[in-house]
Design an enzyme around this catalytic site. Structure first.
Site, PDB file in Angstrom:
ATOM      1  N   ASN A 156      46.917  80.533  52.385  1.00 23.29           N
ATOM      2  CA  ASN A 156      47.391  81.484  53.390  1.00 23.29           C
ATOM      3  C   ASN A 156      47.120  80.960  54.793  1.00 23.29           C
ATOM      4  O   ASN A 156      47.584  81.524  55.770  1.00 23.29           O
ATOM      5  CB  ASN A 156      46.730  82.857  53.206  1.00 23.29           C
ATOM      6  CG  ASN A 156      45.227  82.802  53.358  1.00 23.29           C
ATOM      7  OD1 ASN A 156      44.563  81.990  52.724  1.00 23.29           O
ATOM      8  ND2 ASN A 156      44.683  83.646  54.207  1.00 23.29           N
ATOM      9  N   CYS A 330      41.811  87.955  57.852  1.00 23.21           N
ATOM     10  CA  CYS A 330      40.645  88.547  57.185  1.00 23.21           C
ATOM     11  C   CYS A 330      39.336  87.952  57.682  1.00 23.21           C
ATOM     12  O   CYS A 330      38.271  88.487  57.416  1.00 23.21           O
ATOM     13  CB  CYS A 330      40.757  88.391  55.667  1.00 23.21           C
ATOM     14  SG  CYS A 330      42.240  89.165  55.023  1.00 23.21           S
TER      15      CYS A 330
HETATM   16  N1  PMP Z   1      44.727  87.053  49.350  1.00 25.49           N
HETATM   17  C1  PMP Z   1      45.394  86.424  50.326  1.00 25.49           C
HETATM   18  C2  PMP Z   1      45.846  85.027  50.100  1.00 25.49           C
HETATM   19  C3  PMP Z   1      45.654  87.078  51.537  1.00 25.49           C
HETATM   20  O1  PMP Z   1      46.309  86.438  52.515  1.00 25.49           O
HETATM   21  C4  PMP Z   1      45.198  88.405  51.705  1.00 25.49           C
HETATM   22  C5  PMP Z   1      45.442  89.116  53.014  1.00 25.49           C
HETATM   23  N2  PMP Z   1      46.805  89.402  53.212  1.00 25.49           N
HETATM   24  C6  PMP Z   1      44.514  89.015  50.650  1.00 25.49           C
HETATM   25  C7  PMP Z   1      44.283  88.316  49.497  1.00 25.49           C
HETATM   26  C8  PMP Z   1      43.995  90.432  50.778  1.00 25.49           C
HETATM   27  O2  PMP Z   1      45.045  91.323  50.778  1.00 25.49           O
HETATM   28  P1  PMP Z   1      44.829  92.887  51.088  1.00 25.49           P
HETATM   29  O3  PMP Z   1      44.252  92.940  52.471  1.00 25.49           O
HETATM   30  O4  PMP Z   1      46.183  93.460  50.954  1.00 25.49           O
HETATM   31  O5  PMP Z   1      43.894  93.430  50.091  1.00 25.49           O
END
Ligand code: PMP
Length: 395
Positions: A156, A330
């Site tokens: 990501n 994140c």
């Molecule tokens: N895995 C990946 C690769 C992410 O980029 C993200 C954040 N979009 C997440 C997990 C966590 O997703 P969420 O915030 O929808 O729980």
């Protein structure tokens, strides 16, 4: 934002995507007139059950799965928790060793830290300079206690796509289960569980222009996990809590749009990516591409610029109405450099001088041209202020 800036450009689709207006239209009645709870036995409940199961079928078809292999969750974080904790706890009598890579999403890192505190052993396999996992290296870390391997389908951050078929080959030959967090790859690569024999796969709704707050864990028929959320027994007892029907309908609609439009969209996004990469590397001295030069997501361009801080660049671009990222949303509030860039062998100052551009459905060519117009001047100004860059130029 500077008062003279008349147009905003959004190039941070990896962090958040707008809900597609067609998805919003499909969801709308389920907030008001179609408000049933699938657990109710009356007509309104039956209607909710029908739409829940129809939506499940659409989401299943999106990844080549069977309806009963789809569990709706609150997002990819929860799907990752159910996959890793659920599988580890269910199978702990078979072994206590889990393998991940050094470039996993922060949720996978923190879930495995939790598992380590609870008696599991975790190996983090190093990656190459492009953030790629070597199937051979992965194989060499397998022990007779290994029960699960979790490797993200694509990064990501730097957009590198993992050699997932070869990884599955190695893992499945040893009879070990494999999980993938496919969030970054979703909507950009075909994800077919018949082609790539994944056992558990996390995806999310927002990453295909559906609403936030909904995710899916694909669990291959025959693979067993224990629930991590206990309650009234919804989702085959694996994820209790009243189903979020508007979001489920939205995700199902998003999968339909994505399947129909992915080939066209992929072409458009890769032309933006290639234009930006070429433009930046040609126009800006001492700029380098992070991540793999060819095995990379079609919507990702990630650069390292010598002699500047990524945060200063981000804020200067923000002043000019351009939204980009220094890495995973994140972890953006920590001062630590990106663990992915460090795993690729970058020094701390190199990792701090990096910037991520991710494109999406609502970008236009003029957005890319705007970045190419603005970025060289911004860099020149920031580098002019940087004693570090001056010193490097003199050498
Ligand atoms: N895995 C990946 C690769 C992410 O980029 C993200 C954040 N979009 C997440 C997990 C966590 O997703 P969420 O915030 O929808 O729980």
């Amino acid at each position: 934002m500077d008062a003279n800036v008349t147009r905003e450009v959004y190039l941070d689709y990896q962090s958040s995507k707008p809900v597609d207006p067609r998805v919003l239209d499909a969801m709308h009645p389920y907030f008001s007139i179609k408000f049933g709870n699938p657990s109710s036995l009356h007509l309104v409940g039956d209607e909710a059950t029908k739409v829940l199961e129809d939506s499940r079928e659409k989401v299943a078809a999106f990844i080549g799965a069977n309806q009963k292999e789809i569990i709706f969750t609150s997002g990819a974080t929860e799907s990752n928790n159910l996959a890793l904790i659920g599988y580890a706890m269910r199978n702990k009598r078979k072994g206590n060793h889990i393998i991940i890579s050094e470039v996993e999403h922060i949720s996978i890192f923190n879930i495995t830290k939790y598992l380590e505190r609870n008696g599991f052993e975790v190996t983090r396999v190093p990656v190459d300079q492009y953030a790629r996992v070597s199937p051979k290296k992965l194989e060499s870390r397998i022990t007779d206690r290994t029960i699960l391997v979790s490797i993200g389908y694509a990064s990501n951050e730097v957009g590198t796509i993992q050699p997932m078929e070869e990884i599955c080959d190695v893992i499945k030959r040893k009879g070990i289960a494999i999980h993938t967090d496919a969030v970054a790859a979703e909507g950009l690569l075909p994800l077919d569980v018949n082609e790539v024999p994944i056992d558990l796969m996390s995806i999310s709704s927002n990453d295909i222009y559906g609403p936030k707050g909904l995710g899916v864990l694909y669990i291959r028929d025959g693979v067993s996990v224990v629930p991590t959320i206990i309650g009234g027994g919804q989702e085959r007892g694996l994820r209790s809590g009243t189903e979020n029907i508007p979001a489920v309908v939205g995700m199902a609609e998003a999968t339909q749009i994505c399947s129909a439009e992915m080939p066209e969209e992929a072409k458009r996004l890769s032309s933006f990516r290639d234009r930006l990469i070429k433009g930046v590397l040609n126009k800006i001295p001492k700029a380098y591409l992070n991540g793999h030069p060819t095995e990379r997501l079609k919507n990702n361009a990630h650069f390292r610029f010598e002699g500047v801080e990524g945060e200063s660049l981000l804020l200067s671009l923000k002043d000019r109405g351009i939204s980009v990222s220094t890495g995973s949303a994140c972890t953006s509030k920590t001062l630590e450099p990106s663990h992915t860039l460090i795993a690729c062998g970058l020094l701390h100052e190199e990792a701090h001088g990096s910037l991520e551009f991710t494109f999406g459905r609502f970008n236009t060519e003029s957005d890319i041209e705007r970045v190419l117009d603005v970025l060289p001047g911004v860099l020149e100004r920031l580098r002019g202020l940087s004693p570090l860059y001056e010193k490097e130029l003199i050498q």
